[in-house]
Scaffold this motif. Structure first.
Motif, PDB file in Angstrom:
ATOM      1  N   ASP A   1       0.934  -1.338   0.001  1.00  0.00           N
ATOM      2  CA  ASP A   1       0.026  -0.055  -0.110  1.00  0.00           C
ATOM      3  C   ASP A   1       0.794   1.176   0.013  1.00  0.00           C
ATOM      4  O   ASP A   1       1.707   1.427   0.727  1.00  0.00           O
ATOM      5  CB  ASP A   1      -0.947   0.171   1.361  1.00  0.00           C
ATOM      6  CG  ASP A   1      -1.845  -1.219   1.225  1.00  0.00           C
ATOM      7  OD1 ASP A   1      -2.603  -1.427   0.093  1.00  0.00           O
ATOM      8  OD2 ASP A   1      -2.040  -1.859   2.433  1.00  0.00           O
ATOM      9  N   VAL A   2       0.496   2.245  -0.943  1.00  0.00           N
ATOM     10  CA  VAL A   2       0.942   3.677  -0.753  1.00  0.00           C
ATOM     11  C   VAL A   2      -0.019   4.719  -0.027  1.00  0.00           C
ATOM     12  O   VAL A   2      -1.078   4.817  -0.553  1.00  0.00           O
ATOM     13  CB  VAL A   2       1.549   3.967  -2.358  1.00  0.00           C
ATOM     14  CG1 VAL A   2       2.073   5.170  -2.141  1.00  0.00           C
ATOM     15  CG2 VAL A   2       2.197   3.166  -2.787  1.00  0.00           C
ATOM     16  N   PHE A   3       0.423   5.270   0.921  1.00  0.00           N
ATOM     17  CA  PHE A   3      -0.289   6.171   1.756  1.00  0.00           C
ATOM     18  C   PHE A   3       0.225   7.620   1.198  1.00  0.00           C
ATOM     19  O   PHE A   3       1.321   7.973   1.405  1.00  0.00           O
ATOM     20  CB  PHE A   3      -0.018   5.870   3.092  1.00  0.00           C
ATOM     21  CG  PHE A   3      -0.645   4.819   3.672  1.00  0.00           C
ATOM     22  CD1 PHE A   3      -1.680   4.855   4.539  1.00  0.00           C
ATOM     23  CD2 PHE A   3       0.137   3.392   3.647  1.00  0.00           C
ATOM     24  CE1 PHE A   3      -2.319   3.622   5.298  1.00  0.00           C
ATOM     25  CE2 PHE A   3      -0.487   2.469   4.189  1.00  0.00           C
ATOM     26  CZ  PHE A   3      -1.511   2.489   5.076  1.00  0.00           C
TER      27      PHE A   3
ATOM     28  N   LYS B   1       2.251   0.782  12.375  1.00  0.00           N
ATOM     29  CA  LYS B   1       1.837   2.023  12.503  1.00  0.00           C
ATOM     30  C   LYS B   1       2.420   3.026  11.812  1.00  0.00           C
ATOM     31  O   LYS B   1       3.781   2.890  11.416  1.00  0.00           O
ATOM     32  CB  LYS B   1       1.541   2.398  13.961  1.00  0.00           C
ATOM     33  CG  LYS B   1       0.893   1.335  14.748  1.00  0.00           C
ATOM     34  CD  LYS B   1      -0.503   1.280  14.627  1.00  0.00           C
ATOM     35  CE  LYS B   1      -1.275   0.188  15.568  1.00  0.00           C
ATOM     36  NZ  LYS B   1      -0.983   0.541  16.827  1.00  0.00           N
ATOM     37  N   ILE B   2       1.743   3.861  11.257  1.00  0.00           N
ATOM     38  CA  ILE B   2       2.361   5.095  10.726  1.00  0.00           C
ATOM     39  C   ILE B   2       1.921   6.275  11.759  1.00  0.00           C
ATOM     40  O   ILE B   2       0.844   6.705  12.072  1.00  0.00           O
ATOM     41  CB  ILE B   2       1.734   5.714   9.457  1.00  0.00           C
ATOM     42  CG1 ILE B   2       2.072   4.573   8.102  1.00  0.00           C
ATOM     43  CG2 ILE B   2       2.051   6.858   8.860  1.00  0.00           C
ATOM     44  CD1 ILE B   2       1.481   4.770   6.806  1.00  0.00           C
ATOM     45  N   PHE B   3       2.993   7.036  12.086  1.00  0.00           N
ATOM     46  CA  PHE B   3       2.746   8.244  12.901  1.00  0.00           C
ATOM     47  C   PHE B   3       3.028   9.381  11.886  1.00  0.00           C
ATOM     48  O   PHE B   3       4.090   9.744  11.518  1.00  0.00           O
ATOM     49  CB  PHE B   3       3.530   8.182  13.952  1.00  0.00           C
ATOM     50  CG  PHE B   3       3.364   7.326  15.216  1.00  0.00           C
ATOM     51  CD1 PHE B   3       2.591   7.601  16.173  1.00  0.00           C
ATOM     52  CD2 PHE B   3       3.820   5.812  15.023  1.00  0.00           C
ATOM     53  CE1 PHE B   3       2.158   6.712  16.945  1.00  0.00           C
ATOM     54  CE2 PHE B   3       3.530   5.112  16.011  1.00  0.00           C
ATOM     55  CZ  PHE B   3       2.563   5.331  16.907  1.00  0.00           C
ATOM     56  N   ALA B   4       1.929  10.472  11.834  1.00  0.00           N
ATOM     57  CA  ALA B   4       1.870  11.480  11.038  1.00  0.00           C
ATOM     58  C   ALA B   4       1.962  12.836  11.741  1.00  0.00           C
ATOM     59  O   ALA B   4       0.842  12.776  12.891  1.00  0.00           O
ATOM     60  CB  ALA B   4       1.087  11.346   9.987  1.00  0.00           C
TER      61      ALA B   4
ATOM     62  N   ILE C   1      -0.553  14.580  16.530  1.00  0.00           N
ATOM     63  CA  ILE C   1       0.199  13.606  15.968  1.00  0.00           C
ATOM     64  C   ILE C   1      -1.086  12.429  15.667  1.00  0.00           C
ATOM     65  O   ILE C   1      -2.009  12.178  16.547  1.00  0.00           O
ATOM     66  CB  ILE C   1       1.133  12.790  17.077  1.00  0.00           C
ATOM     67  CG1 ILE C   1       2.297  13.737  17.431  1.00  0.00           C
ATOM     68  CG2 ILE C   1       1.561  11.419  16.267  1.00  0.00           C
ATOM     69  CD1 ILE C   1       3.190  13.192  18.353  1.00  0.00           C
ATOM     70  N   ILE C   2      -0.991  11.896  14.448  1.00  0.00           N
ATOM     71  CA  ILE C   2      -2.325  11.154  14.065  1.00  0.00           C
ATOM     72  C   ILE C   2      -1.517   9.695  14.087  1.00  0.00           C
ATOM     73  O   ILE C   2      -0.532   9.388  13.174  1.00  0.00           O
ATOM     74  CB  ILE C   2      -2.647  11.449  12.528  1.00  0.00           C
ATOM     75  CG1 ILE C   2      -2.832  13.040  12.444  1.00  0.00           C
ATOM     76  CG2 ILE C   2      -3.859  10.526  12.177  1.00  0.00           C
ATOM     77  CD1 ILE C   2      -3.898  13.182  13.371  1.00  0.00           C
ATOM     78  N   GLU C   3      -2.002   8.496  14.496  1.00  0.00           N
ATOM     79  CA  GLU C   3      -1.668   7.282  14.615  1.00  0.00           C
ATOM     80  C   GLU C   3      -2.613   6.307  13.643  1.00  0.00           C
ATOM     81  O   GLU C   3      -3.605   6.375  13.848  1.00  0.00           O
ATOM     82  CB  GLU C   3      -1.613   6.750  16.218  1.00  0.00           C
ATOM     83  CG  GLU C   3      -1.323   5.221  16.030  1.00  0.00           C
ATOM     84  CD  GLU C   3      -1.160   4.622  17.493  1.00  0.00           C
ATOM     85  OE1 GLU C   3      -0.789   3.491  17.636  1.00  0.00           O
ATOM     86  OE2 GLU C   3      -1.477   5.311  18.541  1.00  0.00           O
ATOM     87  N   ILE C   4      -1.913   5.818  12.665  1.00  0.00           N
ATOM     88  CA  ILE C   4      -2.631   4.969  11.590  1.00  0.00           C
ATOM     89  C   ILE C   4      -2.420   3.565  11.722  1.00  0.00           C
ATOM     90  O   ILE C   4      -1.116   3.300  11.643  1.00  0.00           O
ATOM     91  CB  ILE C   4      -2.507   5.653  10.446  1.00  0.00           C
ATOM     92  CG1 ILE C   4      -2.722   7.282  10.138  1.00  0.00           C
ATOM     93  CG2 ILE C   4      -3.396   5.149   9.221  1.00  0.00           C
ATOM     94  CD1 ILE C   4      -1.894   8.260   9.194  1.00  0.00           C
TER      95      ILE C   4
END
Length: 401
Positions: free
Chosen positions: A67-69, A112-115, A123-126
């Motif tokens: 997957d490309v986010f 996870k991705i942290f953005a 901070i958004i945790e995905i």
């Protein structure tokens, strides 16, 4: 003979995985991929968030597995491209005040991705597997966020107004705030070299914050270091007298090898500093010396965008002056301009996604339009430029018929 288009569009980052680089066209919100062995650029797909104004909607990306986010800057959602099924799915972000999300910095950590959302100050945790937002963590209620970096299990966020650094522990999900001593000027860039933080702001200064809470200032900039005026009133020369600017002196700072590298926004020279001796050097690129003519035709009115750091050696920046990737070898301190190309079928795909609508002020779109005319009118490579007027006339006559 197929028509190929040499050159590349700009993006706000490249995500490099082995011999492939993924990026999003900053103008049209189109996901692209480059084969780093052949230098061929493929047009993958238009991101569904596209609107009439596609500028920097999702101009950064990160690939996790298949997957490309695609992360939003002015867009409203994270868009995820499944490279197996070749479809997009969206991740909606709660944004009741409709601020610009401005997700400039993000990292993969475990599953996870942290953005960082500069607009939301969160901070958004995905969750990568479920493609859902798990949690959001408020960084600060007031002030503005500048750059952020991840160091092992911690994220450090530079606050722009008070020069505080927020430390977020990924394990405990807690914050700690550090106040940097003896700095009155606003900071913008943030970098780390294993034991010291490096910062720059709006002056001809670089600040090094050590573990013993001491700040060292490096200000021995060369006399010919200055800032360009990218307005219509430009004289085409850098102003080397003033030493405090209205915009950040540098847009980016990265540690590569033995040096901390500083990439300009409007200033005229790339700077690198030895992280052990603190000696400051300029990285001279003769092809990047601006003139009045080059400034006036610059579509973004800035010098560079940092696209990638590869193998802890190569720094790729997009040069708006030369509309190409300038790659710096930080080990041997040499550079080259990388040549990429788009084959005919991908030129057609790009034009189709753009609905055959182009802006003549945008260098890349102007080149696509010219090449598309040659393809549609069966003009051979090498004859295109001299026949472009005839091609336009032929296209006009077809529309009349």
């Amino acid at each position: 003979m197929e028509e190929n288009l040499e050159g590349i569009m700009w993006s706000d980052n490249w995500w490099i995985e082995c011999d492939k680089a993924w990026f999003v066209d900053g103008r049209q919100n189109i996901l692209c991929r480059i084969d780093l062995n052949t230098n061929e650029c493929e047009i993958v797909a238009g991101i569904p968030d596209s609107t009439i104004k596609n500028f920097r909607l999702n101009s950064r990306c990160i690939k996790c597995g298949k997957d490309v986010f695609c992360m939003p800057q002015y867009g409203n959602s994270i868009w995820v491209y499944d490279t197996n099924n070749k479809i997009f799915s969206g991740i909606t972000i709660s944004n009741p005040d409709m601020v610009c999300l401005l997700m400039y910095d993000f990292w993969k950590h475990g599953d996870k991705i942290f953005a960082i959302s500069v607009g939301l100050k969160k901070i958004i945790e995905i969750d990568i597997q479920s493609k859902k937002i798990e949690s959001q963590y408020t960084i600060c209620e007031k002030g503005n966020i500048a750059k952020s970096i991840m160091i092992e299990n911690e994220i450090y966020i530079l606050e722009l107004e008070n020069n505080d650094i927020y430390r977020f522990c990924l394990n405990s999900k807690t914050f700690q705030v550090y106040s940097i001593p003896n700095i009155q000027e606003r900071m913008y860039t943030l970098c780390f070299d294993d034991d010291k933080f490096w910062m720059s702001g709006y002056k001809k200064k670089i600040y090094v914050w050590t573990k013993d809470n001491v700040v060292r200032v490096i200000d021995n900039f060369p006399l010919d270091f200055g800032i360009y005026d990218f307005s219509v009133d430009t004289v085409g020369r850098a102003d080397c007298i003033i030493d405090e600017y209205k915009t950040p002196t540098f847009l980016y700072s990265v540690m590569v090898g033995d040096y901390i590298w500083y990439i300009p926004f409007l200033t005229n020279q790339i700077i690198y500093v030895d992280k052990k001796t603190y000696n400051l050097y300029t990285f001279d690129v003769k092809e990047e010396c601006e003139t009045k003519a080059s400034i006036l035709k610059n579509e973004m009115r800035q010098k560079y965008l940092l696209e990638y750091v590869k193998d802890n050696r190569y720094i790729g920046v997009f040069s708006f002056m030369n509309s190409s990737i300038l790659e710096i070898d930080a080990l041997n301190l040499v550079y080259q301009y990388k040549q990429y190309y788009v084959q005919e079928d991908h030129i057609n795909r790009y034009a189709q996604i753009c609905h055959n609508t182009f802006n003549e002020k945008i260098t890349w779109q102007r080149q696509v339009y010219q090449k598309k005319l040659c393809i549609d009118n069966n003009i051979k490579q090498g004859e295109c430029k001299c026949s472009i007027g005839q091609a336009i006339y032929n296209l006009f006559m077809k529309t009349r018929d």
